[in-house]
Structure formats: structure tokens, C-alpha cells
Design an enzyme around this catalytic site. Structure first.
Site, short mmCIF file in Angstrom:
data_model
loop_
_atom_site.label_atom_id
_atom_site.label_comp_id
_atom_site.label_asym_id
_atom_site.label_seq_id
_atom_site.Cartn_x
_atom_site.Cartn_y
_atom_site.Cartn_z
N LYS A 127 39.41 48.49 38.89
CA LYS A 127 39.12 47.72 40.11
C LYS A 127 40.34 46.83 40.35
O LYS A 127 40.61 45.90 39.60
CB LYS A 127 37.85 46.89 39.89
CG LYS A 127 37.69 45.64 40.73
CD LYS A 127 37.44 45.94 42.18
CE LYS A 127 37.11 44.68 42.98
NZ LYS A 127 38.20 43.69 43.04
N GLU A 138 38.70 24.57 32.78
CA GLU A 138 40.02 24.98 33.26
C GLU A 138 40.24 24.57 34.72
O GLU A 138 39.39 24.82 35.58
CB GLU A 138 40.17 26.50 33.15
CG GLU A 138 41.54 26.98 33.57
CD GLU A 138 41.61 28.50 33.76
OE1 GLU A 138 42.46 29.12 33.13
OE2 GLU A 138 40.79 29.04 34.53
N GLY A 168 40.36 37.49 34.18
CA GLY A 168 40.22 36.70 35.40
C GLY A 168 39.54 35.39 35.13
O GLY A 168 39.64 34.83 34.04
N SER A 169 38.82 34.92 36.14
CA SER A 169 38.22 33.58 36.07
C SER A 169 36.92 33.59 35.26
O SER A 169 36.30 34.64 35.07
CB SER A 169 37.90 33.11 37.49
OG SER A 169 36.94 33.98 38.07
N CYS A 174 46.71 31.79 31.78
CA CYS A 174 45.47 31.47 31.06
C CYS A 174 45.76 30.64 29.81
O CYS A 174 44.86 30.04 29.26
CB CYS A 174 44.74 32.74 30.70
SG CYS A 174 45.83 33.95 29.97
N GLU A 194 38.14 38.39 29.38
CA GLU A 194 39.06 37.32 28.98
C GLU A 194 39.13 36.36 30.16
O GLU A 194 39.58 36.74 31.23
CB GLU A 194 40.44 37.89 28.67
CG GLU A 194 40.44 39.04 27.70
CD GLU A 194 39.99 38.65 26.30
OE1 GLU A 194 40.27 37.52 25.88
OE2 GLU A 194 39.35 39.48 25.64
N GLY A 223 34.05 34.84 37.64
CA GLY A 223 34.04 36.30 37.81
C GLY A 223 33.58 37.00 36.54
O GLY A 223 32.73 37.89 36.56
N GLY A 224 34.14 36.58 35.40
CA GLY A 224 33.81 37.22 34.13
C GLY A 224 32.34 37.08 33.78
O GLY A 224 31.69 38.02 33.34
#
Ligand code: NAP
Length: 520
Positions: A175, A384, A232-233, A293, A256, A236-237
Site C-alpha cells: 500500500k 511523539e 508510520g504513525s 522516528c 513500527e 495509523g498503526g
């Protein structure tokens, strides 16, 4: 087997974050039917792909690298236009992407990664005979891979997640991140050329595109997908993880996500080199406009004159750092809101900020400061903020500093700056931090992740959804395999890795000892 969610065809465009202009190349969001097709083709390719020899899979990975290099400057220029990242940085990232593929090719040729274990039969064992048992790792099946915006090459369509899944013997449906659709398409075409050139089965790789969350969720929900790799964020994760565990057949999600990467600066180190530490820290905070990250978002030290001098110096250096264009307007807005949220916590002060700019997508660096009690009482200070900011926390005592460490949630990294005497005195800090992170650094900076065999780029939740793995380095392959044991199988029915003759000449654990010798 299909997913019935109905995604209608819809067009979208990339955006140049430097100019704010919509780019001209038009993309069409993948429909439900296209996503179903991609996954079904991946499943259809699986058995033929996993039957390829390690040498054949290695040649495929290397060919992907060659094809990516073959795109030449078009790839770098397209990517710079879509992401605002400097061409020099992207050239470096392309090298890293190709080297990752080469490293996995080497791993396959060496072969021992399959963890072959052989326990030969003991027919005379009392009270019961021991059977012949042999185990090794085999690939899981089709994998869904989500690329991140901040590594448009190294953590995207042909990035570490794709390389590790293909190396393991798993087909991939990637994706693409909607912030760099043209880059993703160029890289996907390079992979498809490599599929054809190395005679890999059709369907072993495909890409889906689109800015709607339904595109990714449809992929996650597809019953033939057997695991997810995500970079990603946190938001999202976690959404993808939740969708995966709600499936009738839950699947592993290796997400991650974000991290604030605490840096502990101990008294002896501050006394010895406060100016160099201030410079090194600001470099790390502002590198790539803080869009890593591993960006150090928390700095912890004991309240002292040395700390005051260190913080003042870091503030002076940071004030002079020119703002840089961020990856997308959404990321820039989230950064501004994140800094605003941090600074609105009572007893948190902004002590330095970078110069203002007319570039509406540029992020100015920020250094904030608070004390240990405020940090412990406000868990949001450890979240974060994706961009060039960091919060300095001062503790009054060693015990308070250790308390901060004990209160941390999971992060990708933690760093300690200390002299040998500091490290002797703060030995407990190391054992506290071991439980919190995937990588511990001594007297260094967390940004810049070495791609190698020993790297661990992972860590306890919420840095990832599974702390038992890494997304960087060759150990990432372990995410996409599972062990199978063959009991009392004759030589001709065993996989090559487990045959007595050891035709692959790999290291195996035979009756408890590592050996490359044939089993007699
Ligand atoms: P992102 O917004 O989470 O996007 C990553 C991918 O997930 C995109 O394809 C995105 O597509 C998709 N996605 C996001 N939310 C979704 C949802 N609710 N449902 C389905 N799909 C969803 O992350 P990003 O902005 O690219 O990256 C920045 C973040 O990545 C930072 O937090 C950074 O720390 C982290 N990061 C982590 C690592 C690591 O190794 N741990 C490495 C690099 C970056 P859509 O936009 O279409 O939804």
C-alpha cells in the site's frame, strides 16, 4: 475469497510541499476489486515463489535494486518534488534501499537464517524411543506492506518491509503512501520489471494506491493476507492493528510507529563536554526537519549549573537552525499543534525556537523545558511530536531521574551520555531502559539506523505492536516466517535445509550443537 467493502474509483494527485501546488500526474485510487485481485494473485503466486531456490530469490532481490538504480535521476527528481526532501538525502536513501536488498540477497545465499534444527532418532531410548524431529522456518503467505511518508524509498514500496517479506518467500501487496504516488509507481514498475527478468511468478508483487483509509483497511481485512508490515504513525498503526485482530482469522501486525527516544545526559558527561553535547543534540533534533522516528524528543538530566549551561547553549544553536520544508501540509500542521499542546502544559516553557519563515510548510525547531514532577504527572509530554522539537526534563535527584526512566512507555531507542564513572554510578539506569526500548545507545545520537545483522529497530508498545522483532536489518525476515517440524520424514521428502547431506551447506543445530557437517 474476497472483501466486499465497496471502494469507488476516485482520482488523486501528489502535492509539492515546497510550493503547495498540486502536481499534474493523475492517480486512481485502487478499487475493492483491484485490491481483491492483487491479493488473490499473490496467493496464486505463493507456492511457486516459495519453491524458488535461495539463489533465485537472491537474484530477484538484486535485480530489483538494479532496476531501481536504472530509473536514474527521474526517481530522485520525482521523489524530491513529491516530498520536499533534498536530492542529496534522497540519493543516499536510494543507496540504502538498494543495499538493503543486497543484504537480504546475501542472507539468502548464506542460508542459515532458516534456523534448521535436527534431532536424530534414538530408537533405543528408554522408556520410549525418540522420534527423528527436524524443524525450520517457512514463509507465512501473502503480506500487506504499508509505506511511510518520511522514507519514500527505504521504508516504502521497495523498502525494508518489502525486502524482508520477499526474502522470506512471501508475496507482497504494497500500500503506497499517498504523499508520494509517482515515486511509488516508478518503484513498483521497477519491481515488476525484476519479476519478469528473473522469471518470478506473476502476482508475487503488486502495489495499491489511494488516500482513503478504506484502501489499507480492505487489504488488512482480506482473508488471504497472512501478516502486515507497517511503518508510520501511532494512529495509523493502531487502527491497522485493531482491524487485523478483529478479523475472523487474526493475523500478526508488525507496526513500527512513533517514538520519543529519550536521551539521558549524566553529570560527568555534562561536566566534560557540555558544548559538544549541545551541538550534537541539536543536530540530531533538527536533522531532516526532525522527521525521523528516532528523533530525540526527550532529554533528561540532573538540575545543575552544567545542565543550565548545556541547555542555554543548545537553545542558542537551535535558534539559528533554518526551518526546513516538511513532508506534507498535514504533517506540518500536526507538528505545530503538537508543539502548542506541549507548551500549553502548565510548567512547560519554550526556551528556544528557530527563525520564522514565509514557507507555509516549513517547521521551525523548538526546545522546551520542564521538571521531573511535571513530566511524570503529564503523560502526554512523552508522546511523539513528529518534527524538530525536544523537551528537556530536569530531575532534582538521581532517584528522581531513575523514576522518570521507570515511568517511560516503550520507545525505539534510549541513549545515555556518560563517563565511565557516571555509568558505574547509574548502572541501574541501563537495566531500567533495557525493558523500555529496542536499542540502547551510549554516547551517541539515535538518528541514523545502521542496516545490518544485529540491528534492532523495534521496541515495546507503543513504539511497535510487537516488541519481538525489528523492521530494520536482516533479522526483519523473522517477522514473515513460522516454524514447521517434520517428524520421522525420509530424506527424499525433507526440505533441502533439513536433509542429512546438508546440500545447502548451512549452519544447523544438530543434536544440540551447531554444525555444517552432514548428519551421519
Ligand atoms: P501514517 O500517516 O500513519 O501513514 C502510513 C501509512 O498508513 C499510509 O499508507 C497511510 O495511508 C496508512 N494509514 C494511516 N492511517 C490509517 C488508517 N487509520 N487506516 C488505514 N491506513 C492508514 O504515517 P506517516 O505520516 O507516513 O509517517 C510518519 C510517522 O511514521 C511518524 O510518527 C514516525 O515516527 C513514524 N515512523 C516510524 C518508523 C519506525 O520504524 N518506527 C519509521 C519511519 C516513520 P493514508 O494516508 O491513505 O491513510
Amino acid at each position: 475469497m474476497t472483501v466486499t467493502q465497496n471502494i469507488k474509483p476516485k482520482t488523486f494527485f501528489g502535492i509539492n510541499p515546497r510550493t503547495g501546488q498540486t502536481l499534474t500526474q493523475e492517480f486512481t485510487e485502487s478499487t475493492t476489486e483491484e485490491i481483491n485481485n492483487a491479493v488473490e494473485q499473490a496467493e496464486a503466486a505463493f507456492d511457486a515463489y516459495r519453491a524458488k531456490t535461495p539463489q533465485e530469490r537472491a537474484a530477484f532481490l538484486e535485480k530489483i535494486g538494479e532496476e531501481i538504480m536504472g530509473i536514474g535521476e527521474t526517481l530522485i527528481k520525482t521523489c524530491a518534488e513529491e516530498t520536499g526532501l533534498p536530492e542529496a538525502r534522497l540519493t543516499g536513501e536510494r543507496g540504502r534501499t538498494v543495499n538493503q536488498l543486497k543484504l537480504f540477497a546475501e542472507l539468502l545465499r548464506e542460508g542459515s537464517w532458516v534456523q534448521a534444527i535436527i534431532e536424530t532418532a534414538q530408537p533405543d531410548r528408554q522408556p520410549l524411543p525418540r522420534p527423528d524431529t527436524r524443524s525450520m522456518q517457512i514463509p507465512l503467505g501473502p503480506i500487506g506492506v504499508f509505506g511511510a511518508s518520511n522514507f519514500p524509498l527505504a521504508f516504502s514500496v521497495a523498502g525494508g518491509d518489502t525486502a524482508s517479506a520477499l526474502a522470506a518467500g512471501c508475496p507482497v501487496v504494497a500500500k503506497a503512501h499517498p504523499a508520494h504516488p509517482a515515486t511509488s509507481q516508478l518503484v513498483a514498475e521497477a519491481i515488476l520489471r525484476a519479476v519478469a527478468a528473473t522469471n518470478m511468478p506473476t502476482g508475487v508483487f503488486s502495489v495499491i494506491q489511494g488516500p482513503s483509509v478504506e484502501v489499507g483497511i480492505t487489504l488488512v481485512q482480506h482473508p488471504l493476507i497472512k501478516a502486515i508490515g507497517f511503518t508510520g504513525s501511532f494512529r495509523g498503526g493502531k487502527a491497522i492493528y485493531d482491524a487485523a485482530v478483529r478479523r475472523p482469522e487474526p493475523i500478526p501486525v508488525y507496526a513500527e510507529m512513533g517514538s520519543t527516544n529519550p536521551v539521558f545526559v549524566l553529570p560527568g558527561a555534562l561536566q566534560e563536554r557540555k558544548e559538544a553535547l549541545a551541538q550534537g543534540l541539536v543536530n540530531s533534533i533538527t536533522m531532516g526537519v526532525g522527521q525521523f522516528c528516532t528523533n530525540p524528543g526527550l532529554v533528561i538530566s540532573l538540575a545543575s549549573d552544567d545542565t543550565n549551561t548545556f541547555v542555554t547553549k543548545a537553545g542558542e544553536i537551535l535558534t539559528a537552525v533554518q526551518p526546513g520544508t516538511m513532508l506534507t501540509p498535514t504533517i506540518k500542521n500536526a507538528y505545530d499543534q503538537g508543539v502548542q499542546k506541549l507548551s500549553s502544559v502548565s510548567n512547560v516553557q519554550v526556551i528556544a525556537r528557530g527563525p520564522a519563515t514565509e514557507d507555509s510548510c516549513a517547521g521551525s525547531a523548538h526546545l522546551l523545558k520542564t521538571d521531573a514532577a511535571t513530566f511524570v504527572a503529564n503523560p502526554e509530554l512523552a508522546e511523539e511530536v513528529f518534527g524538530p522539537s525536544s523537551v528537556v526534563i530536569t530531575a532534582d535527584t538521581k532517584e528522581q531521574l531513575l523514576e522518570i526512566a521507570r515511568n517511560l512507555h516503550g520507545h525505539l531507542t534510549a541513549t545515555i551520555h556518560g563517563t565511565p564513572n557516571d555509568l558505574e554510578e547509574y548502572r541501574e539506569l541501563i537495566s531500567v531502559l533495557e525493558r523500555k526500548v529496542g536499542r540502547l545507545l551510549l554516547n551517541g545520537y539515535p538518528t541514523g539506523v545502521e542496516v545490518g545483522h544485529a540491528m534492532v529497530h523495534g521496541g515495546p508498545y507503543p513504539a511497535t505492536t510487537d516488541a519481538r522483532s525489528t523492521s530494520v536489518g536482516t533479522a526483519a525476515i523473522n517477522r514473515y516466517v513460522r516454524p514447521v517440524c517434520y517428524q520421522d520424514f525420509p530424506e527424499n521428502l525433507l526440505p533441502a535445509a533439513l536433509q542429512n547431506a546438508n546440500p545447502l551447506n548451512i549452519w544447523r543445530k544438530v543434536n544440540g550443537a551447531f554444525s555444517q557437517k552432514p548428519v551421519s
